[in-house]
Scaffold this active site. Sequence first.
Site, PDB file in Angstrom:
ATOM      1  N   GLY A 163       0.317 -10.005   4.468  1.00  0.00           N
ATOM      2  CA  GLY A 163       0.704  -8.917   3.558  1.00  0.00           C
ATOM      3  C   GLY A 163      -0.503  -8.406   2.785  1.00  0.00           C
ATOM      4  O   GLY A 163      -0.391  -8.033   1.615  1.00  0.00           O
TER       5      GLY A 163
ATOM      6  N   GLY B  99      -0.614  -4.735   0.958  1.00  0.00           N
ATOM      7  CA  GLY B  99       0.230  -4.395  -0.191  1.00  0.00           C
ATOM      8  C   GLY B  99      -0.587  -4.251  -1.464  1.00  0.00           C
ATOM      9  O   GLY B  99      -1.816  -4.417  -1.454  1.00  0.00           O
ATOM     10  N   GLN B 100       0.102  -3.963  -2.566  1.00  0.00           N
ATOM     11  CA  GLN B 100      -0.578  -3.684  -3.836  1.00  0.00           C
ATOM     12  C   GLN B 100      -1.495  -4.836  -4.251  1.00  0.00           C
ATOM     13  O   GLN B 100      -2.671  -4.638  -4.530  1.00  0.00           O
ATOM     14  CB  GLN B 100       0.464  -3.424  -4.938  1.00  0.00           C
ATOM     15  CG  GLN B 100      -0.164  -3.031  -6.274  1.00  0.00           C
ATOM     16  CD  GLN B 100       0.755  -3.284  -7.469  1.00  0.00           C
ATOM     17  OE1 GLN B 100       1.771  -3.978  -7.353  1.00  0.00           O
ATOM     18  NE2 GLN B 100       0.402  -2.736  -8.612  1.00  0.00           N
TER      19      GLN B 100
ATOM     20  N   TYR C  28      16.434  -9.257  -4.677  1.00  0.00           N
ATOM     21  CA  TYR C  28      15.036  -9.708  -4.785  1.00  0.00           C
ATOM     22  C   TYR C  28      14.964 -10.954  -5.662  1.00  0.00           C
ATOM     23  O   TYR C  28      14.324 -11.955  -5.308  1.00  0.00           O
ATOM     24  CB  TYR C  28      14.240  -8.551  -5.387  1.00  0.00           C
ATOM     25  CG  TYR C  28      12.791  -8.818  -5.697  1.00  0.00           C
ATOM     26  CD1 TYR C  28      11.887  -9.161  -4.701  1.00  0.00           C
ATOM     27  CD2 TYR C  28      12.311  -8.663  -7.006  1.00  0.00           C
ATOM     28  CE1 TYR C  28      10.539  -9.359  -4.997  1.00  0.00           C
ATOM     29  CE2 TYR C  28      10.974  -8.856  -7.306  1.00  0.00           C
ATOM     30  CZ  TYR C  28      10.089  -9.208  -6.300  1.00  0.00           C
ATOM     31  OH  TYR C  28       8.766  -9.400  -6.598  1.00  0.00           O
TER      32      TYR C  28
ATOM     33  N   ASP D 167       3.306 -10.289  12.147  1.00  0.00           N
ATOM     34  CA  ASP D 167       4.610 -10.257  11.492  1.00  0.00           C
ATOM     35  C   ASP D 167       4.735 -11.585  10.741  1.00  0.00           C
ATOM     36  O   ASP D 167       4.739 -12.655  11.354  1.00  0.00           O
ATOM     37  CB  ASP D 167       5.682 -10.128  12.593  1.00  0.00           C
ATOM     38  CG  ASP D 167       7.092 -10.250  12.050  1.00  0.00           C
ATOM     39  OD1 ASP D 167       7.254 -10.591  10.857  1.00  0.00           O
ATOM     40  OD2 ASP D 167       8.034 -10.012  12.837  1.00  0.00           O
TER      41      ASP D 167
ATOM     42  N   ILE E 202       2.738  -5.584 -12.205  1.00  0.00           N
ATOM     43  CA  ILE E 202       1.278  -5.579 -12.037  1.00  0.00           C
ATOM     44  C   ILE E 202       0.800  -4.125 -11.985  1.00  0.00           C
ATOM     45  O   ILE E 202       1.294  -3.323 -11.181  1.00  0.00           O
ATOM     46  CB  ILE E 202       0.861  -6.317 -10.736  1.00  0.00           C
ATOM     47  CG1 ILE E 202       1.456  -7.729 -10.686  1.00  0.00           C
ATOM     48  CG2 ILE E 202      -0.660  -6.355 -10.597  1.00  0.00           C
ATOM     49  CD1 ILE E 202       0.970  -8.675 -11.740  1.00  0.00           C
TER      50      ILE E 202
ATOM     51  N   ASP F 226      -1.518  -8.006   8.192  1.00  0.00           N
ATOM     52  CA  ASP F 226      -0.320  -7.297   7.746  1.00  0.00           C
ATOM     53  C   ASP F 226       0.434  -6.880   8.995  1.00  0.00           C
ATOM     54  O   ASP F 226      -0.072  -7.011  10.105  1.00  0.00           O
ATOM     55  CB  ASP F 226      -0.710  -6.069   6.892  1.00  0.00           C
ATOM     56  CG  ASP F 226       0.375  -5.706   5.881  1.00  0.00           C
ATOM     57  OD1 ASP F 226       0.141  -5.845   4.676  1.00  0.00           O
ATOM     58  OD2 ASP F 226       1.486  -5.304   6.316  1.00  0.00           O
ATOM     59  N   ILE F 227       1.641  -6.359   8.792  1.00  0.00           N
ATOM     60  CA  ILE F 227       2.438  -5.895   9.929  1.00  0.00           C
ATOM     61  C   ILE F 227       1.842  -4.599  10.502  1.00  0.00           C
ATOM     62  O   ILE F 227       2.107  -4.195  11.604  1.00  0.00           O
ATOM     63  CB  ILE F 227       3.919  -5.706   9.497  1.00  0.00           C
ATOM     64  CG1 ILE F 227       4.873  -5.462  10.656  1.00  0.00           C
ATOM     65  CG2 ILE F 227       4.082  -4.598   8.465  1.00  0.00           C
ATOM     66  CD1 ILE F 227       5.602  -6.685  11.075  1.00  0.00           C
TER      67      ILE F 227
HETATM   68  C1  AKB Z   1       9.185  -5.272  -9.076  1.00  0.00           C
HETATM   69  O1  AKB Z   1       9.267  -4.424  -9.996  1.00  0.00           O
HETATM   70  O2  AKB Z   1      10.051  -5.410  -8.208  1.00  0.00           O
HETATM   71  C2  AKB Z   1       7.983  -6.173  -9.054  1.00  0.00           C
HETATM   72  C3  AKB Z   1       8.221  -7.464  -9.778  1.00  0.00           C
HETATM   73  C4  AKB Z   1       8.332  -7.483 -11.243  1.00  0.00           C
HETATM   74  O3  AKB Z   1       8.318  -8.484  -9.157  1.00  0.00           O
HETATM   75  N1  AKB Z   1       6.852  -5.507  -9.609  1.00  0.00           N
END
Ligand code: AKB
Length: 320
Positions: A9, A12-13, A143, A53, A173, A35-36
């Site tokens: 990954g 990513g950011q 999440y 992957d 972040i 990364d993918i």
């Molecule tokens: C999100 O907003 O989903 C992320 C986090 C706080 O894990 N930046």
Amino acid sequence: MSEKILILGACGQIGQELTQKLRVIYGNNNIIASDIREGDENMLLSGPFEVIDATDKASILAIIKKYNITQVYLLAAMLSVTSEQQPLKAWDLNMSSLLAVLNLAKEKHIKQVYWPSSIAVFGPTTPKNNTPQNTIMAPTTVYGISKVAGEYWCNYYHEKFGVDVRSIRYPGIISWKSKPGGGTTDYAVDIYFDAIQKKSYQCFLSKDTRLPMMYMEDAVEATIQLMETDIKNIKNRTGYNLTAMSFTPEEIASEIKKHIPEFKISYQPDARQQIANSWPETIDDAEARKDWNWKHTYDLSTMTEEIIKNLKKLESDSVK
Ligand code: AKB
């Protein structure tokens, strides 16, 4: 033996900036980015890159063997907003990738694993202020559920199989070199870009939504510091609380106005407001400060100054 690190990954950011910092510290050829999808020019020209992957254990193992990898940083994940849109896909990506890497560590193909957790492990019944390390979690997002489950998988693999896995509960972040995607805290990045380009920003959270945040420099520093800490000082195997600052959209806007006086903000909260409302406002990260000497460098004012200076420079360089 020197470390050989695989980053899953890496585009990513956090991955983009972490890869570059690790390449400076450990040498370009010792950091294998993956990364993918293929990385950008900067990523490809600065060291080895592989398309992988992160849920495919056999492909990860092939790369571990090819480069004699000792550590894996697993950063591939779907964040809070995109996970709500595709819950089962998010669960599958976030869990399968973690279990693949934990099993590779259990089978002794690698020595150490980094996996990011998040303030999303907390929920609406969690104490909102100075949220302790150990408290009610009960997240209400997919999440968040994947992060709580992931934290306990990490702890389980450590307890049962001695896997050296380490984790941080990242706050939002904030970066200017790389952009986030699919998170609730993304507004605090977008606001700077719009402030420079349009002198205005429409915020998807209400003006008084306070959330824990951190500048990317600090987040990268913390991550590497945690991974380099002597194993005897790592007391936590779920995820360390970590913070640098907490602010509201109204507060970040007034900080931006100090540099761009004509900047205007408007508010149009959408579904992301509910996610933000379920998260803490401020975090107690005393354990990280005690166990591995964590200290943040940037606050809202120094971060804003730095980001605006850099974005203005980027803009003026692009018109030259
Ligand atoms: C999100 O907003 O989903 C992320 C986090 C706080 O894990 N930046």
